[in-house]
Scaffold this motif. Structure first.
Motif, PDB file in Angstrom:
ATOM      1  N   GLY A   1      18.843 -16.274  32.946  1.00 28.94           N
ATOM      2  CA  GLY A   1      18.461 -17.193  31.881  1.00 28.94           C
ATOM      3  C   GLY A   1      18.246 -16.538  30.540  1.00 28.94           C
ATOM      4  O   GLY A   1      18.132 -17.215  29.519  1.00 28.94           O
ATOM      5  N   ILE A   2      18.188 -15.215  30.504  1.00 31.28           N
ATOM      6  CA  ILE A   2      18.032 -14.497  29.241  1.00 31.28           C
ATOM      7  C   ILE A   2      19.401 -14.326  28.589  1.00 31.28           C
ATOM      8  O   ILE A   2      20.391 -14.061  29.268  1.00 31.28           O
ATOM      9  CB  ILE A   2      17.354 -13.135  29.461  1.00 31.28           C
ATOM     10  N   SER A   3      19.478 -14.489  27.304  1.00 29.01           N
ATOM     11  CA  SER A   3      20.751 -14.391  26.582  1.00 29.01           C
ATOM     12  C   SER A   3      21.413 -13.045  26.830  1.00 29.01           C
ATOM     13  O   SER A   3      20.822 -11.992  26.569  1.00 29.01           O
ATOM     14  CB  SER A   3      20.512 -14.570  25.078  1.00 29.01           C
ATOM     15  N   ASP A   4      22.647 -13.085  27.337  1.00 22.90           N
ATOM     16  CA  ASP A   4      23.358 -11.829  27.588  1.00 22.90           C
ATOM     17  C   ASP A   4      23.709 -11.127  26.286  1.00 22.90           C
ATOM     18  O   ASP A   4      23.750  -9.896  26.224  1.00 22.90           O
ATOM     19  CB  ASP A   4      24.636 -12.089  28.396  1.00 22.90           C
ATOM     20  N   THR A   5      23.920 -11.902  25.227  1.00 21.29           N
ATOM     21  CA  THR A   5      24.238 -11.300  23.926  1.00 21.29           C
ATOM     22  C   THR A   5      23.037 -10.545  23.381  1.00 21.29           C
ATOM     23  O   THR A   5      23.148  -9.401  22.919  1.00 21.29           O
ATOM     24  CB  THR A   5      24.687 -12.380  22.930  1.00 21.29           C
ATOM     25  N   ALA A   6      21.871 -11.179  23.425  1.00 23.56           N
ATOM     26  CA  ALA A   6      20.653 -10.512  22.958  1.00 23.56           C
ATOM     27  C   ALA A   6      20.321  -9.315  23.844  1.00 23.56           C
ATOM     28  O   ALA A   6      19.866  -8.271  23.357  1.00 23.56           O
ATOM     29  CB  ALA A   6      19.492 -11.500  22.943  1.00 23.56           C
ATOM     30  N   LEU A   7      20.558  -9.457  25.145  1.00 26.51           N
ATOM     31  CA  LEU A   7      20.287  -8.357  26.070  1.00 26.51           C
ATOM     32  C   LEU A   7      21.169  -7.156  25.750  1.00 26.51           C
ATOM     33  O   LEU A   7      20.713  -6.006  25.788  1.00 26.51           O
ATOM     34  CB  LEU A   7      20.537  -8.830  27.498  1.00 26.51           C
ATOM     35  N   LEU A   8      22.422  -7.409  25.405  1.00 27.08           N
ATOM     36  CA  LEU A   8      23.323  -6.333  25.014  1.00 27.08           C
ATOM     37  C   LEU A   8      22.785  -5.619  23.777  1.00 27.08           C
ATOM     38  O   LEU A   8      22.773  -4.376  23.717  1.00 27.08           O
ATOM     39  CB  LEU A   8      24.716  -6.902  24.726  1.00 27.08           C
TER      40      LEU A   8
ATOM     41  N   ALA B   1      21.472  -1.676  23.790  1.00 21.56           N
ATOM     42  CA  ALA B   1      22.200  -0.726  22.932  1.00 21.56           C
ATOM     43  C   ALA B   1      21.266   0.090  22.051  1.00 21.56           C
ATOM     44  O   ALA B   1      21.720   1.011  21.362  1.00 21.56           O
ATOM     45  CB  ALA B   1      23.212  -1.478  22.062  1.00 21.56           C
ATOM     46  N   HIS B   2      19.982  -0.238  22.065  1.00 22.31           N
ATOM     47  CA  HIS B   2      18.994   0.496  21.251  1.00 22.31           C
ATOM     48  C   HIS B   2      17.842   0.924  22.159  1.00 22.31           C
ATOM     49  O   HIS B   2      16.739   0.366  22.093  1.00 22.31           O
ATOM     50  CB  HIS B   2      18.499  -0.391  20.100  1.00 22.31           C
ATOM     51  N   PRO B   3      18.074   1.912  23.025  1.00 23.05           N
ATOM     52  CA  PRO B   3      17.096   2.276  24.053  1.00 23.05           C
ATOM     53  C   PRO B   3      15.756   2.760  23.503  1.00 23.05           C
ATOM     54  O   PRO B   3      14.711   2.492  24.120  1.00 23.05           O
ATOM     55  CB  PRO B   3      17.806   3.378  24.845  1.00 23.05           C
ATOM     56  N   GLU B   4      15.750   3.463  22.381  1.00 31.30           N
ATOM     57  CA  GLU B   4      14.468   3.945  21.845  1.00 31.30           C
ATOM     58  C   GLU B   4      13.601   2.775  21.398  1.00 31.30           C
ATOM     59  O   GLU B   4      12.405   2.714  21.691  1.00 31.30           O
ATOM     60  CB  GLU B   4      14.716   4.909  20.688  1.00 31.30           C
ATOM     61  N   ARG B   5      14.216   1.851  20.675  1.00 33.73           N
ATOM     62  CA  ARG B   5      13.468   0.671  20.228  1.00 33.73           C
ATOM     63  C   ARG B   5      13.042  -0.164  21.442  1.00 33.73           C
ATOM     64  O   ARG B   5      11.920  -0.677  21.491  1.00 33.73           O
ATOM     65  CB  ARG B   5      14.340  -0.169  19.285  1.00 33.73           C
TER      66      ARG B   5
ATOM     67  N   TRP C   1       9.225  -1.287  22.431  1.00 36.61           N
ATOM     68  CA  TRP C   1       8.839  -2.685  22.613  1.00 36.61           C
ATOM     69  C   TRP C   1       8.328  -2.941  24.028  1.00 36.61           C
ATOM     70  O   TRP C   1       7.372  -3.699  24.218  1.00 36.61           O
ATOM     71  CB  TRP C   1      10.038  -3.586  22.330  1.00 36.61           C
ATOM     72  N   MET C   2       8.952  -2.309  25.015  1.00 38.15           N
ATOM     73  CA  MET C   2       8.511  -2.498  26.394  1.00 38.15           C
ATOM     74  C   MET C   2       7.113  -1.923  26.605  1.00 38.15           C
ATOM     75  O   MET C   2       6.284  -2.518  27.309  1.00 38.15           O
ATOM     76  CB  MET C   2       9.509  -1.851  27.360  1.00 38.15           C
ATOM     77  N   THR C   3       6.832  -0.780  25.990  1.00 35.81           N
ATOM     78  CA  THR C   3       5.510  -0.157  26.113  1.00 35.81           C
ATOM     79  C   THR C   3       4.436  -1.079  25.573  1.00 35.81           C
ATOM     80  O   THR C   3       3.376  -1.277  26.201  1.00 35.81           O
ATOM     81  CB  THR C   3       5.479   1.182  25.364  1.00 35.81           C
ATOM     82  N   VAL C   4       4.712  -1.667  24.420  1.00 35.44           N
ATOM     83  CA  VAL C   4       3.752  -2.596  23.811  1.00 35.44           C
ATOM     84  C   VAL C   4       3.580  -3.842  24.679  1.00 35.44           C
ATOM     85  O   VAL C   4       2.459  -4.323  24.890  1.00 35.44           O
ATOM     86  CB  VAL C   4       4.215  -2.975  22.388  1.00 35.44           C
ATOM     87  N   ALA C   5       4.712  -4.374  25.202  1.00 37.65           N
ATOM     88  CA  ALA C   5       4.645  -5.581  26.018  1.00 37.65           C
ATOM     89  C   ALA C   5       3.856  -5.338  27.303  1.00 37.65           C
ATOM     90  O   ALA C   5       3.048  -6.174  27.719  1.00 37.65           O
ATOM     91  CB  ALA C   5       6.061  -6.067  26.346  1.00 37.65           C
ATOM     92  N   ILE C   6       4.055  -4.189  27.936  1.00 36.28           N
ATOM     93  CA  ILE C   6       3.332  -3.859  29.171  1.00 36.28           C
ATOM     94  C   ILE C   6       1.846  -3.692  28.887  1.00 36.28           C
ATOM     95  O   ILE C   6       0.987  -4.162  29.652  1.00 36.28           O
ATOM     96  CB  ILE C   6       3.911  -2.579  29.805  1.00 36.28           C
TER      97      ILE C   6
END
Length: 220
Positions: free
Chosen positions: A75-82, A86-90, A94-99
């Motif tokens: 259900g998550i946008s594949d375009t946004a996921l791509l 493509a920006h693993p550092e960012r 973001w994942m660190t903050v979300a967790i």
């Protein structure tokens, strides 16, 4: 007991009913055959796109897709996921903050939390569009180059006399609208090809999508 002799009209009606039933069985059989033939044609046309069974490129893609679904990314946008991948550092920031804010437990939950921010979602989506465009542009250029090498400029090539394809007609109409030029009188596929080449081909690949605005999120 007296058994009535069937009247001639009754016999004719019985024969007619039998013929109608036979006709219906034949029609049903032909419909099944036609449907089967259509499916066989579809499979034949798709054969060169499937590239085999287990272990093939398609099989690996399906396996990867099913894995993503199982970790909550359905259900998550594949375009946004791509754009995000493509920006693993960012993405890591973001994942660190979300967790830290309680998102989880699966990665799908964490990415959903990231995409809850419309600015971040739009940024990732635009980057996804850019990357998709670059990939398709490369494939388009390869196909055009391959086609040109097959000798399409030969004025006697048989394909030139064929009716204009639906794809060509759509591109011609789009270009006429974009360039504000009158619709040309094109008699066949060869004339349409030359007209499209003269007008720079598919407008989808004229210009790469613009970069998204910078995000002021150095802290995550």
């Amino acid at each position: 007991m007296d058994t009535a002799t069937p009247k001639p009209c009754d016999r004719l009606q019985a024969i007619a009913n039998g013929l109608a039933a036979t006709e219906q069985r034949i029609a049903d059989t032909l419909a099944i055959v036609a449907e089967s033939a259509a499916e066989l044609r579809r499979q034949y046309r798709a054969a060169d796109k499937r590239r085999g069974g287990p272990g093939s490129a398609d099989a690996r893609k399906y396996a990867l897709g099913s894995t993503l679904v199982m970790v909550g990314l359905d259900g998550i946008s594949d375009t946004a996921l791509l754009g995000l991948f493509a920006h693993p550092e960012r993405m890591a920031r973001w994942m660190t903050v979300a967790i830290a804010a309680g998102a989880g437990p699966m990665i799908g939950d964490i990415i959903s939390s990231i995409f809850a921010d419309p600015t971040r979602l739009a940024w990732c989506d635009q980057w996804g569009r850019i990357l998709q465009w670059r990939r398709r542009k490369a494939l388009y250029d390869q196909e055009v180059e391959r086609f040109l090498k097959t000798g399409p400029i030969d004025p006697k090539a048989s394909w030139r006399t064929q009716p204009i394809s639906i794809g060509q007609a759509g591109l011609v109409a789009t270009l006429c609208e974009l360039l504000a030029v009158p619709s040309p009188d094109l008699k066949n596929r060869g004339e349409a090809f030359e007209w499209l080449r003269l007008h720079n081909g598919n407008p989808t690949y004229w210009c790469e999508p613009s970069l998204p605005p910078n995000l002021e999120d150095d802290n995550g």
